[in-house]
Scaffold this motif. Structure first.
Motif, mmCIF file in Angstrom:
data_model
loop_
_atom_site.group_PDB
_atom_site.id
_atom_site.type_symbol
_atom_site.label_atom_id
_atom_site.label_comp_id
_atom_site.label_asym_id
_atom_site.label_seq_id
_atom_site.Cartn_x
_atom_site.Cartn_y
_atom_site.Cartn_z
ATOM 1 N N PRO A 9 1.590 -14.937 6.858
ATOM 2 C CA PRO A 9 2.196 -13.930 5.975
ATOM 3 C C PRO A 9 3.155 -13.036 6.742
ATOM 4 C CG PRO A 9 -0.189 -14.023 5.694
ATOM 5 C CD PRO A 9 0.133 -14.855 6.890
ATOM 6 N N PRO A 14 5.094 -9.559 7.873
ATOM 7 C CA PRO A 14 4.571 -8.190 8.020
ATOM 8 C C PRO A 14 4.979 -7.335 6.823
ATOM 9 C CG PRO A 14 6.454 -8.538 9.448
ATOM 10 C CD PRO A 14 6.119 -9.878 8.875
ATOM 11 N N ASP A 15 4.287 -6.231 6.640
ATOM 12 C CA ASP A 15 4.603 -5.357 5.528
ATOM 13 C C ASP A 15 5.933 -4.662 5.777
ATOM 14 O OD1 ASP A 15 3.644 -2.341 6.629
ATOM 15 O OD2 ASP A 15 2.714 -4.073 7.574
ATOM 16 N N LEU A 16 6.526 -4.134 4.705
ATOM 17 C CA LEU A 16 7.860 -3.552 4.791
ATOM 18 C C LEU A 16 7.933 -2.376 5.767
ATOM 19 C CD1 LEU A 16 10.760 -3.523 3.848
ATOM 20 C CD2 LEU A 16 10.061 -2.153 1.872
ATOM 21 N N PRO A 17 6.980 -1.415 5.762
ATOM 22 C CA PRO A 17 7.067 -0.339 6.761
ATOM 23 C C PRO A 17 7.105 -0.856 8.196
ATOM 24 C CG PRO A 17 5.490 0.255 5.062
ATOM 25 C CD PRO A 17 5.876 -1.179 4.816
ATOM 26 N N SER A 18 6.411 -1.948 8.478
ATOM 27 C CA SER A 18 6.426 -2.503 9.828
ATOM 28 C C SER A 18 7.794 -3.078 10.171
ATOM 29 C CB SER A 18 5.351 -3.584 9.974
ATOM 30 O OG SER A 18 4.061 -3.040 9.770
ATOM 31 N N GLU A 75 4.171 7.148 12.890
ATOM 32 C CA GLU A 75 5.349 6.333 13.186
ATOM 33 C C GLU A 75 6.283 7.039 14.168
ATOM 34 O OE1 GLU A 75 5.916 3.624 9.167
ATOM 35 O OE2 GLU A 75 6.938 5.558 9.302
#
Length: 254
Positions: free
Chosen positions: A46, A48-52, A77
Motif C-alpha cells: 500500500p 503511504p498516507d498523504l501527510p507522509s 511534523e
C-alpha cells in the motif's frame, strides 16, 4: 426469385426473415489470451498516507481547525523536519479557520494555536507560509509568523482576524471574565509584532471581523507576496508610468 414471389406464409416469423439461413456457430469458440494482467502495475504494498508524502517534500499542511489532534500532528511534523535537516526550509500550507469557525463559534482552545506558533518560533529552519483558501484567527497568526519575505498567499485566498472569543462564561464572576479577556489579548500583541502595525491599530480593526483579500493582507503586513503564476512576466511587460504619460501626450513640468 421464386422464393420471394411464392413466399410461404408462416406465422412463426416476421415477413421475409424466414428466407435466410440461421447463423451457424463456430466449431470452436475464439480463444482470447490476456497478455497483461490488470494487477501487473499495481504497487506490491500500500502507498503511504498523504501527510507522509507531503512530509517527504518538507510540506506541512494545516487543513482543519486547530483542535488538539491537529496541533499534535503539526508540532510533531515540524520537530521531525528540523531533525531531518535544520537548514532546509519548511513549507507550511494553511487552510484553516483557526480555533474558531468563520461564524465565530469556538472549536478549540487558544492554546492550540499558540502551541504551533511557539514550535515555529523555536525552529532553526526558514518557514515559508502559504495561505490557500482561508487563514482565520489563529491561523492568520501562523501565516504572518513565517519568515519575513517568505510569507505568501494565493490570489483568491482570504485572511481574517477578530477579537478572540472567551469561552462561555455561564455563572463566571465578572472579574474572571476580565482575566480571560486579558489573556486572550496575546493574539493582538503577536499579530501586531509580525505585521509591523501598532497594537492599537490591530485592536481597533479586530473589534469586528476584519477580512482581507490577498492585496489587503499584503498591505496590512500579513504576507509579503501574492502567488500568481505568470505575474512576473505580466508585470515586466507593463510600461512604466512615464511611458504611459509620454504616449498620452502628457508633459511633466519641473
Amino acid at each position: 426469385p421464386d422464393a420471394l414471389i411464392n413466399k410461404p406464409n408462416s406465422a412463426d416469423s416476421p415477413p421475409y426473415l424466414d428466407l435466410f439461413d440461421s447463423p451457424q456457430l463456430m466449431a470452436t469458440p475464439a480463444q482470447v489470451e490476456r497478455s497483461v494482467s490488470y494487477n501487473e502495475h499495481r504497487p506490491r504494498r500500500p502507498p503511504p498516507d498523504l501527510p507522509s508524502l507531503l512530509l517527504n517534500g518538507r510540506i506541512v499542511y494545516i487543513g482543519m481547525p486547530l483542535v488538539p489532534a491537529v496541533t499534535e500532528l503539526v508540532v510533531a511534523e515540524l520537530m521531525y523536519l528540523q531533525w531531518m535537516d535544520p537548514k532546509e526550509p519548511i513549507y507550511v500550507y494553511i487552510n484553516s479557520t483557526g480555533t474558531t469557525r468563520d461564524d465565530g463559534e469556538t472549536v478549540g482552545m487558544e492554546t492550540e494555536g499558540f502551541a504551533i506558533y511557539d514550535a515555529m518560533m523555536q525552529l532553526k529552519n526558514e518557514i515559508h507560509t502559504v495561505a490557500v483558501g482561508a487563514a482565520i484567527g489563529q491561523a492568520c497568526l501562523l501565516l504572518a509568523a513565517g519568515t519575513k519575505g517568505k510569507r505568501f498567499m494565493m490570489p483568491h485566498a482570504k485572511a481574517m482576524i477578530q477579537q478572540p472569543r472567551v469561552p462561555s462564561s455561564g455563572l463566571m464572576p465578572a472579574s474572571d471574565v476580565l482575566i480571560r479577556a486579558k489573556e486572550a489579548n496575546n493574539l493582538v500583541k503577536l499579530i501586531a509584532k509580525h505585521t509591523g502595525n501598532a497594537e492599537e491599530v490591530v485592536a481597533d480593526v479586530m473589534r469586528r471581523p476584519f477580512y482581507m483579500d490577498a492585496s489587503r493582507a499584503k498591505e496590512f503586513g500579513v504576507i509579503d507576496k501574492i502567488l500568481w503564476r505568470g505575474q512576473e512576466k505580466i508585470m515586466a511587460d507593463v510600461a512604466p508610468p512615464e511611458e504611459w504619460d509620454k504616449n498620452a501626450g502628457i508633459k511633466l513640468l519641473d
